[in-house]
Design an enzyme around this catalytic site. Structure first.
Site, PDB file in Angstrom:
ATOM      1  N   LYS A 129       0.827  -1.204   0.000  1.00  0.00           N
ATOM      2  CA  LYS A 129       0.000   0.000   0.000  1.00  0.00           C
ATOM      3  C   LYS A 129       0.865   1.260   0.000  1.00  0.00           C
ATOM      4  O   LYS A 129       2.008   1.253   0.463  1.00  0.00           O
ATOM      5  CB  LYS A 129      -0.909  -0.038   1.229  1.00  0.00           C
ATOM      6  N   SER A 203      -9.285   2.055   3.340  1.00  0.00           N
ATOM      7  CA  SER A 203      -8.365   2.815   2.507  1.00  0.00           C
ATOM      8  C   SER A 203      -7.408   1.949   1.688  1.00  0.00           C
ATOM      9  O   SER A 203      -6.670   2.465   0.844  1.00  0.00           O
ATOM     10  CB  SER A 203      -7.542   3.759   3.384  1.00  0.00           C
ATOM     11  N   SER A 227      -9.720  -0.710   7.370  1.00  0.00           N
ATOM     12  CA  SER A 227      -9.194  -0.425   6.032  1.00  0.00           C
ATOM     13  C   SER A 227      -8.610  -1.621   5.301  1.00  0.00           C
ATOM     14  O   SER A 227      -8.277  -1.514   4.127  1.00  0.00           O
ATOM     15  CB  SER A 227      -8.146   0.693   6.093  1.00  0.00           C
TER      16      SER A 227
END
Length: 517
Positions: A129, A203, A227
């Site tokens: 990420k 996210s 997330s």
């Protein structure tokens, strides 16, 4: 530090120069601006479209194929890069690619494999990420602006490399990981492979979209309020939020005031467990150091007969939100499956109390701490600047008091396991199916928070507690959108949750369903 880790003075395949990596740029204004263009390395000429490679095999299968010399790391990495490039205009899953560096690392992995070396992930392509430091790449964390490249890998990436993995790139995240959607002016919108009109969640939406679409076998995300679990639910994946400290967040010692942990996203429990084992472990400077678990072994273990509490009522969010009827139908069917497998399933109500009063200061102070490091604060989303102001006001004594309440919250919510004798808590992962792209556009900070709380009221309490949870696919709405369910446990219960998830997977075989993209 391993002998293969690069130094700043001499860039290698593991620490690319600017010419070895590229950032995906958003397109011009207008509806098309919500996705990024196909990725090309600087100076690389356009070429006729080539056939898109098939989805990559899973993590464990990729490792097996490489160990058996049935494929090469170079082939797997090249297929991953080609599939990423082909889907970037529609999915927009990646912010940065390491194409040249990844191919060089793959060639080195092939040499090591041919020499007989074996590591858990030697030569397997993975993604991380955009909140994760990778040497030589900026860590934008969903933000706009020019940021310097990271001087060194985060501890999680260091461990990935030590296990032999090839990091092909960094996936999109919303700005500072605040929202359950992955959209922003800096990079456009990341779209759901099951229906590109909808968000994959956030996210860790870029990581989820990349794995669901078969661009990479597995990816790391992070989870500060759901997330990992939310995008896993909305893309039909397994997502593990481990115990706080299980996977290091270094160079941060206590990310988002202890709310945020790193966790794997994969199509199967075995793959998620393998990635968890590969990256688990503390950095010497970490605050939280739980004893080790053996996730891969747990994925092969019978969980035994468990007492499972099914909870429909979320914590108090002042939205009055409950599960959408289609979410309730899917989670009810999952509970019925658990009962058929021999578990005792009973409705119950955890005593959440006013746990939101502890979450809000910790979350907003965490946002403020990250936002304060940005070199150009004016580029941040107005909602981020609002959270920064709130977090600044709630710092110091307020956030310390919020954190001090955690011990009492452990006792009160933990009574579900200790006093009531349940082994696992089952809830919907989200109250709603994945929203449409743009659903949260132009909302104020307050209205965004209310809309988020209504759609995703179930995940965040376990971040306050620091305890583990696993999202498992629960099926699809009638229109074909994925939804998920959470298996939640007390402190350090990953092995039990993983064993139960694997048993469900053996019965439901959710990995046989792939998105159309």
């Amino acid at each position: 530090m391993s002998s293969a880790e690069p130094t700043e003075a001499e860039p290698t395949a593991a620490q690319p120069t600017a010419a070895q990596s590229t950032e995906v740029q958003p397109t011009a204004a207008g509806p098309a601006a919500r996705t990024g263009p196909a990725v090309r390395e600087p100076g690389r000429a356009a070429r006729p479209a080539a056939p898109v490679p098939s989805p990559l095999p899973g993590l464990a299968e990729s490792a097996r194929l490489l160990a058996d010399a049935a494929t090469t790391s170079t082939a797997l990495v090249a297929d991953a890069l080609a599939r990423i490039e082909a889907t970037q205009p529609t999915l927009n899953a990646f912010r940065h690619l390491r194409a040249a560096a990844a191919l060089a690392e793959a060639a080195e992995a092939d040499r090591r494999l041919a020499a007989g070396e074996r590591l858990p992930l030697l030569g397997v392509p993975v993604a991380v990420k955009d909140d994760t430091d990778v040497a030589g790449l900026p860590t934008h964390f969903g933000c706009d602006g020019d940021l310097p490249p990271a001087a060194s890998d985060s501890e999680a990436v260091r461990r990935l490399r030590a296990a032999g993995a090839v990091v092909v790139g960094k996936t999109n995240s919303c700005e500072l990981g605040q929202w359950p959607f992955t959209e922003g002016t800096a990079f456009g919108a990341t779209r759901n492979p099951w229906n590109t009109g909808h968000t994959p969640g956030g996210s860790s939406g870029g990581s989820a979209a990349a794995v669901a679409a078969g661009l990479v076998p597995a990816a790391l995300g992070s989870d500060g309020a759901g997330s990992v679990r939310i995008p896993a639910a909305w893309t039909h994946l397994v997502g593990i939020k481990p115990q706080r400290g299980r996977i290091s967040v270094h160079p941060h010692s206590d990310s988002f005031q202890g709310l945020t942990v790193n966790g794997p996203l994969a199509r199967t429990v075995a793959d998620a467990a393998l990635l968890l084992d590969a990256v688990a472990g503390a950095h010497p400077e970490d605050f939280h150091r739980p004893p080790a678990v053996r996730a891969t072994d747990a994925a092969r273990r019978d969980p035994g007969r468990l007492r499972i509490a099914l909870a429909w009522r979320p914590p108090l969010t002042l939205t009055g939100a409950g599960p959408d009827p289609e979410v309730r139908r899917a989670v009810t069917a999952l509970a019925d499956t658990l009962a058929r497998l021999g578990h005792h399933v009973e409705e119950a109500r955890p005593r959440y109390g006013l746990i939101g009063l502890a979450f809000v200061p910790r979350a907003t102070v965490g946002i403020a701490e990250f936002a304060a490091r940005h070199p150009e604060p004016a580029l941040l989303d107005p909602r981020t600047r609002s959270a920064l102001r709130t977090g600044t006001r709630l710092g110091g004594r307020v956030v310390r008091a919020a954190r001090a309440r955690e011990v009492r919250q452990h006792r009160r919510i933990g009574a579900l396991f200790d006093a009531s004798g349940f082994d696992v808590l089952l809830t919907p992962t989200t109250a709603a199916p994945p929203p449409r792209i743009g659903r949260f556009d132009d909302l104020s900070a307050w209205r965004t928070d209310i809309a988020m709380a209504a759609a995703c009221p179930y995940a965040w309490p376990w971040n306050v507690l620091g305890w583990p949870g696993v999202n498992v696919p629960a099926g699809f709405t009638r229109s074909g959108l994925p939804v998920g369910a959470q298996l939640l446990g007390p402190s350090r219960s990953e092995e039990r949750l993983i064993a139960l998830a694997a048993q469900l997977e053996d019965d439901l075989r959710w990995f046989e369903h792939r998105p159309p993209v």
